[in-house]
Motif scaffolding. Structure first.
Motif, mmCIF file in Angstrom:
data_model
loop_
_atom_site.group_PDB
_atom_site.id
_atom_site.type_symbol
_atom_site.label_atom_id
_atom_site.label_comp_id
_atom_site.label_asym_id
_atom_site.label_seq_id
_atom_site.Cartn_x
_atom_site.Cartn_y
_atom_site.Cartn_z
ATOM 1 N N GLY A 135 -8.735 1.529 6.370
ATOM 2 C CA GLY A 135 -8.303 1.810 5.006
ATOM 3 C C GLY A 135 -9.067 2.954 4.368
ATOM 4 O O GLY A 135 -8.544 3.626 3.473
ATOM 5 N N LEU A 181 7.269 0.672 2.617
ATOM 6 C CA LEU A 181 6.949 2.087 2.810
ATOM 7 C C LEU A 181 8.216 2.908 3.014
ATOM 8 O O LEU A 181 8.357 4.008 2.470
ATOM 9 C CB LEU A 181 6.004 2.261 3.996
ATOM 10 C CG LEU A 181 4.578 1.738 3.805
ATOM 11 C CD1 LEU A 181 3.809 1.783 5.125
ATOM 12 C CD2 LEU A 181 3.841 2.553 2.745
ATOM 13 N N THR A 193 -2.466 2.749 8.887
ATOM 14 C CA THR A 193 -1.050 2.940 8.567
ATOM 15 C C THR A 193 -0.640 2.318 7.242
ATOM 16 O O THR A 193 0.432 2.644 6.716
ATOM 17 C CB THR A 193 -0.160 2.345 9.674
ATOM 18 O OG1 THR A 193 -0.451 0.947 9.813
ATOM 19 C CG2 THR A 193 -0.401 3.050 11.002
ATOM 20 N N GLY A 194 -1.439 1.396 6.699
ATOM 21 C CA GLY A 194 -1.071 0.752 5.444
ATOM 22 C C GLY A 194 -0.167 -0.450 5.618
ATOM 23 O O GLY A 194 0.503 -0.865 4.674
ATOM 24 N N SER A 222 -4.402 -6.976 5.174
ATOM 25 C CA SER A 222 -3.940 -6.261 3.979
ATOM 26 C C SER A 222 -5.013 -6.267 2.902
ATOM 27 O O SER A 222 -5.228 -5.260 2.213
ATOM 28 C CB SER A 222 -2.648 -6.889 3.454
ATOM 29 O OG SER A 222 -1.594 -6.740 4.373
ATOM 30 N N PRO A 251 2.384 9.597 -0.642
ATOM 31 C CA PRO A 251 1.712 8.705 0.320
ATOM 32 C C PRO A 251 0.486 8.018 -0.264
ATOM 33 O O PRO A 251 0.189 6.865 0.077
ATOM 34 C CB PRO A 251 1.332 9.656 1.457
ATOM 35 C CG PRO A 251 2.352 10.747 1.388
ATOM 36 C CD PRO A 251 2.633 10.930 -0.079
ATOM 37 N N VAL A 284 -9.113 1.145 0.927
ATOM 38 C CA VAL A 284 -8.461 2.209 0.149
ATOM 39 C C VAL A 284 -9.129 2.348 -1.213
ATOM 40 O O VAL A 284 -9.423 3.463 -1.673
ATOM 41 C CB VAL A 284 -6.957 1.914 -0.030
ATOM 42 C CG1 VAL A 284 -6.333 2.906 -1.011
ATOM 43 C CG2 VAL A 284 -6.236 1.973 1.306
ATOM 44 N N THR A 337 -8.069 8.548 6.512
ATOM 45 C CA THR A 337 -6.723 9.107 6.510
ATOM 46 C C THR A 337 -6.609 10.059 7.701
ATOM 47 O O THR A 337 -7.257 11.099 7.731
ATOM 48 C CB THR A 337 -6.425 9.876 5.203
ATOM 49 O OG1 THR A 337 -6.576 8.983 4.097
ATOM 50 C CG2 THR A 337 -5.006 10.432 5.221
ATOM 51 N N LYS A 383 0.684 3.734 0.148
ATOM 52 C CA LYS A 383 -0.186 2.899 0.982
ATOM 53 C C LYS A 383 -0.776 1.715 0.216
ATOM 54 O O LYS A 383 -0.594 0.561 0.638
ATOM 55 C CB LYS A 383 -1.285 3.758 1.611
ATOM 56 C CG LYS A 383 -2.185 3.002 2.583
ATOM 57 C CD LYS A 383 -3.165 3.961 3.245
ATOM 58 C CE LYS A 383 -4.112 3.240 4.203
ATOM 59 N NZ LYS A 383 -5.034 4.176 4.888
#
Length: 249
Positions: A91, A33, A149-150, A184, A43, A191, A94, A47
């Motif tokens: 995820g 990042l 936060t990713g 992850s 952004p 996401v 935001t 992510k």
């Protein structure tokens, strides 16, 4: 982003981040990042890209640390049980991070100093027992933070486990690798529930190759060849970099 010079420099930075972070069982998302932000990537692209790279490197780190018996199922499963759904939830959300990033950054910088100081004093310490409900609560909280936060959550989990001495340093690294991997994956699925794979950059295959190569080298040394004091100093450096990044951004 310039397809030539800028792409090559970013690829090199990704490889370096993967090497350093994987040596302590981390996937390197905060490093990716930070590198991508230097080249002005949006952004919305950063992510999911960081999460994809995280999955690749954390998989390698987990394989290496697990084979070296630097892992504990007894500690991992209660941490992961609630972290996965919470990472997925994070995820999908935001939120503005201007209020909690500096606080987390300060905590990580403090943890870095404590880890570095501990490496000079002693590498082995007495492990403290921890209750399953505590591990489940920690997993849920850090899973949510990971998704928001990713990152995979290793930068949060490792200093916490070190601070309370829930395991030895190499075991913490192995647990962190597994924690990062599952979070992850969950975060990326969250996401993608709001967008599509088309958002991923075309240079991702090149970055993936760089991350895999760096991750393999770092995990190989971190899981087998580095003494505990050296590993603690590496972890301190990782935490310091991540902490400073969160404070300044």
């Amino acid at each position: 982003m310039n397809i030539d010079t800028d792409s090559l420099v970013l690829t090199a930075l990704i490889a370096m981040a993967a090497l350093l972070y994987s040596a302590v069982g981390h996937g390197g998302a905060s490093g990716y990042l930070a590198a991508m932000s230097l080249f002005g990537l949006a952004p919305a692209i950063m992510k999911p890209t960081a999460l994809v790279l995280n999955i690749a490197v954390a998989s390698i780190a987990l394989y290496k640390f697990y084979r070296s018996k630097a892992f504990s199922w007894q500690l991992f499963w209660p941490i992961a049980l609630l972290s996965v759904p919470c990472a997925y939830l994070g995820g999908t959300i935001t939120l503005p991070g201007h209020w909690y990033k500096p606080l987390v950054g300060v905590v990580l910088v403090y943890a870095a100093g404590r880890s570095f100081y501990g490496a000079k004093k002693h590498a082995v310490y007495n492990v403290q027992a921890v209750a399953y409900p505590t591990l489940m609560f920690v997993g849920a909280l850090l899973g949510l933070l990971s998704g928001l936060t990713g990152v995979g959550g290793g930068i949060f989990l490792s200093p916490l486990m070190l601070f309370f001495r829930w395991a030895q340093i190499r075991v913490i690294s192995g647990i962190a690798a597994a924690f990062i991997l599952v979070n992850s994956i969950a975060g990326l699925l969250g996401v993608l529930s709001k967008t599509s794979l088309d958002i991923l950059p075309k240079a991702l295959p090149l970055w993936m190759l760089a991350a895999v190569l760096g991750g393999f080298i770092g995990a190989e040394y971190g899981s087998k060849r580095l003494a505990n004091p050296t590993l603690q100093k590496l972890l301190a450096l990782v935490l310091l970099v991540a902490g400073v990044k969160m404070i300044v951004t």
